[in-house]
Enzyme design. Structure first.
Site, short mmCIF file in Angstrom:
data_model
loop_
_atom_site.label_atom_id
_atom_site.label_comp_id
_atom_site.label_asym_id
_atom_site.label_seq_id
_atom_site.Cartn_x
_atom_site.Cartn_y
_atom_site.Cartn_z
N GLY A 190 -25.50 2.73 1.09
CA GLY A 190 -24.62 3.34 0.11
C GLY A 190 -24.77 2.70 -1.25
O GLY A 190 -24.35 1.56 -1.46
N VAL A 191 -25.42 3.42 -2.18
CA VAL A 191 -25.60 2.86 -3.52
C VAL A 191 -24.78 3.69 -4.52
O VAL A 191 -25.31 4.35 -5.41
CB VAL A 191 -27.09 2.74 -3.93
N GLY A 192 -23.47 3.65 -4.32
CA GLY A 192 -22.53 4.30 -5.25
C GLY A 192 -22.15 3.31 -6.33
O GLY A 192 -22.99 2.53 -6.80
N VAL A 242 -20.30 0.46 -6.38
CA VAL A 242 -20.52 -0.96 -6.09
C VAL A 242 -21.99 -1.22 -5.74
O VAL A 242 -22.60 -2.16 -6.24
CB VAL A 242 -19.61 -1.42 -4.92
N LYS A 257 0.87 -1.18 0.00
CA LYS A 257 0.00 0.00 0.00
C LYS A 257 0.91 1.22 0.00
O LYS A 257 2.05 1.16 0.46
CB LYS A 257 -0.86 -0.01 1.27
P1 NAD Z 1 -18.68 5.14 -3.91
O1 NAD Z 1 -18.08 6.37 -3.32
O2 NAD Z 1 -18.97 5.10 -5.36
O3 NAD Z 1 -20.03 4.76 -3.14
C1 NAD Z 1 -20.24 5.00 -1.80
C2 NAD Z 1 -21.66 5.48 -1.65
O4 NAD Z 1 -21.95 5.65 -0.28
C3 NAD Z 1 -21.89 6.85 -2.32
O5 NAD Z 1 -23.05 6.79 -3.12
C4 NAD Z 1 -22.06 7.78 -1.13
O6 NAD Z 1 -22.91 8.87 -1.43
C5 NAD Z 1 -22.66 6.85 -0.11
N1 NAD Z 1 -22.50 7.28 1.28
C6 NAD Z 1 -21.47 7.94 1.86
N2 NAD Z 1 -21.71 8.12 3.15
C7 NAD Z 1 -22.91 7.56 3.42
C8 NAD Z 1 -23.70 7.43 4.57
N3 NAD Z 1 -23.31 7.90 5.75
N4 NAD Z 1 -24.87 6.77 4.48
C9 NAD Z 1 -25.30 6.29 3.29
N5 NAD Z 1 -24.60 6.40 2.15
C10 NAD Z 1 -23.42 7.03 2.21
O7 NAD Z 1 -17.69 3.96 -3.49
P2 NAD Z 1 -17.68 2.49 -4.08
O8 NAD Z 1 -16.59 2.41 -5.08
O9 NAD Z 1 -19.05 2.06 -4.43
O10 NAD Z 1 -17.16 1.67 -2.81
C11 NAD Z 1 -18.04 1.43 -1.72
C12 NAD Z 1 -17.25 0.83 -0.58
O11 NAD Z 1 -16.65 -0.40 -1.01
C13 NAD Z 1 -16.10 1.68 -0.06
O12 NAD Z 1 -15.92 1.46 1.32
C14 NAD Z 1 -14.89 1.13 -0.81
O13 NAD Z 1 -13.69 1.36 -0.10
C15 NAD Z 1 -15.24 -0.34 -0.83
N6 NAD Z 1 -14.60 -1.06 -1.94
C16 NAD Z 1 -14.85 -0.69 -3.22
C17 NAD Z 1 -14.24 -1.38 -4.26
C18 NAD Z 1 -14.50 -1.00 -5.69
O14 NAD Z 1 -14.18 -1.80 -6.57
N7 NAD Z 1 -15.07 0.15 -5.97
C19 NAD Z 1 -13.40 -2.47 -3.98
C20 NAD Z 1 -13.20 -2.86 -2.65
C21 NAD Z 1 -13.80 -2.14 -1.64
#
Ligand code: NAD
Length: 373
Positions: A194-196, A198, A94
């Protein structure tokens, strides 16, 4: 500040402190293990001083550097465990760049950082993480080939999110099978926090499998994107962990499983993508176990993204079917963790750590035996 004796330093192969006065670069690269292959893990760009802004300047500087060291060591060890449990030919590493990415994250600084990565000769491969962007990865690439998760190019594997979501979906199926005894998700209620990136892909998989969705987010457009695909119950961010459901899927930020939220959880399964879901590893997962709540260790269930970049590190042509098969194996790995946790009456996180350490130490022994021949 003790480093060698710190618990997080344990078993690290190499830690490099990097600085470049011209660009303001201050960074640390931690290579925890290369037993299984080149170490791979994200590059985090974080303003560690922000949490010490009320302290005198010299104390704030020392503490923020301590935080950065702790963070990079903890995260690189976590990557070793994640990559080992995913069955990858990758070790764990990292890097962190200290400072505010908006003020400091210039192409010149990223290129200077790339030169440091390059000097490690391929023992560490960087990827995007909190605070870094695809554009910054391209800047790093101007100085080194040891960067992954790029869009385009001969070996680029692109956005990892769909693969992470598929792995989480497979993990939820395994957890439902183990805890509820059902082979199908039809009618299973899943609450997604959290519906971002992933979370949205995960919602699609779950809906197709017949699950009922309960969702929340702090961004209305993200909620709307899920509703555009079909029905879902929308609840407030404050209540999502305590809704009546079978599966709670944290897909936002870490630290959500803590003394406040734990007693309010009604789900019998916690399985989501967020990193570092447990506020205190070994404590909160043990509390979940004692309450009969099955916890899918975060780094095991969310490994789809790193699985997706393995071929990029090795400069191999991308085989979509092989990648998908590897991501789908996350379910089988979790089932092994769940069964061992039941058999040994230990938290799933403790079991997964022990399994990962075993894989790494066997790989180390094999490497040493090969070198002695
Ligand atoms: P993202 O930022 O696209 O999605 C996160 C979502 O959570 C966003 O829509 C945000 O608005 C929402 N959010 C933030 N705070 C919140 C709260 N208090 N309550 C409700 N919703 C809230 O991130 P992502 O890429 O979808 O990743 C999601 C999680 O998975 C993160 O913790 C990330 O570290 C982990 N992760 C992601 C990946 C990947 O491939 N993207 C891989 C491994 C782990």
């Amino acid at each position: 500040m003790p480093v060698f004796d710190s618990r997080s330093f344990k078993d690290h192969e190499q830690v490099v402190f990097c600085s470049d006065a011209a660009t303001g670069l201050k960074a640390i690269i931690a290579v925890h293990s290369t037993a299984l292959g080149p170490s791979a893990g994200g590059c985090r760009f974080w303003d560690y001083a922000r949490s010490h802004r009320h302290s005198p300047a010299d104390i704030a500087e020392t503490r923020s550097e301590q935080d950065a060291v702790y963070d990079v060591l903890r995260l690189s060890r976590g990557m070793s465990f994640k990559n080992a449990m995913a069955g990858l030919r990758l070790g764990g590493g990292k890097s962190v760049i200290i400072g505010n990415p908006k003020q400091l994250g210039t192409p010149a600084l990223m290129q200077a950082f790339g030169r440091y990565i390059n000097r490690l000769g391929g023992s560490y491969y960087a990827a995007e993480d909190v605070g870094t962007t695809p554009a910054m990865m391209m800047d790093i690439q101007a100085s080194t080939d040891y960067v992954s998760g790029l869009d385009g190019g001969e070996f680029g594997t692109g956005d990892p999110s769909p693969h992470t979501a598929l792995g989480v979906f497979e993990g939820i199926k395994a957890a439902v099978q183990h805890r509820i005894g059902k082979d199908s998700l039809n009618g299973i209620k899943v609450a997604i926090q959290g519906v971002g990136h992933v979370g949205q892909y995960l919602a699609d998989h779950l809906r197709t499998a017949g699950a009922e969705l309960i969702i929340t987010d702090i961004v209305d457009d993200h909620i709307q994107a899920v509703l555009d695909g079909g029905a879902a119950t929308v609840v407030s961010p404050e209540s999502i962990h305590s809704v009546d459901c079978d599966v709670f899927a944290p897909c936002a930020l870490g630290g959500g499983l803590n003394d406040t939220t734990l007693p309010e959880i009604k789900a019998s399964i916690i399985a989501g993508a967020a990193n570092n879901q447990l506020e205190t590893e070994g404590v909160h997962d043990e509390q979940l176990r004692q309450r009969g709540i099955l916890y899918a260790p975060d780094y095991v269930i969310n490994a789809g993204g790193i699985i997706s970049v393995e071929t990029e590190v090795y400069r191999e042509p991308l085989d979509h079917a092989a990648r998908r098969a590897k991501v789908c194996r996350i379910g089988e790995t979790l089932t092994k963790v769940f069964k061992a946790s039941d058999a040994e009456s230990l938290p799933t996180g403790t079991i997964a750590n022990a399994m990962a350490e075993d894989i790494i130490s066997k790989a180390n022994a094999a490497k040493m035996a090969a070198a002695a021949e």
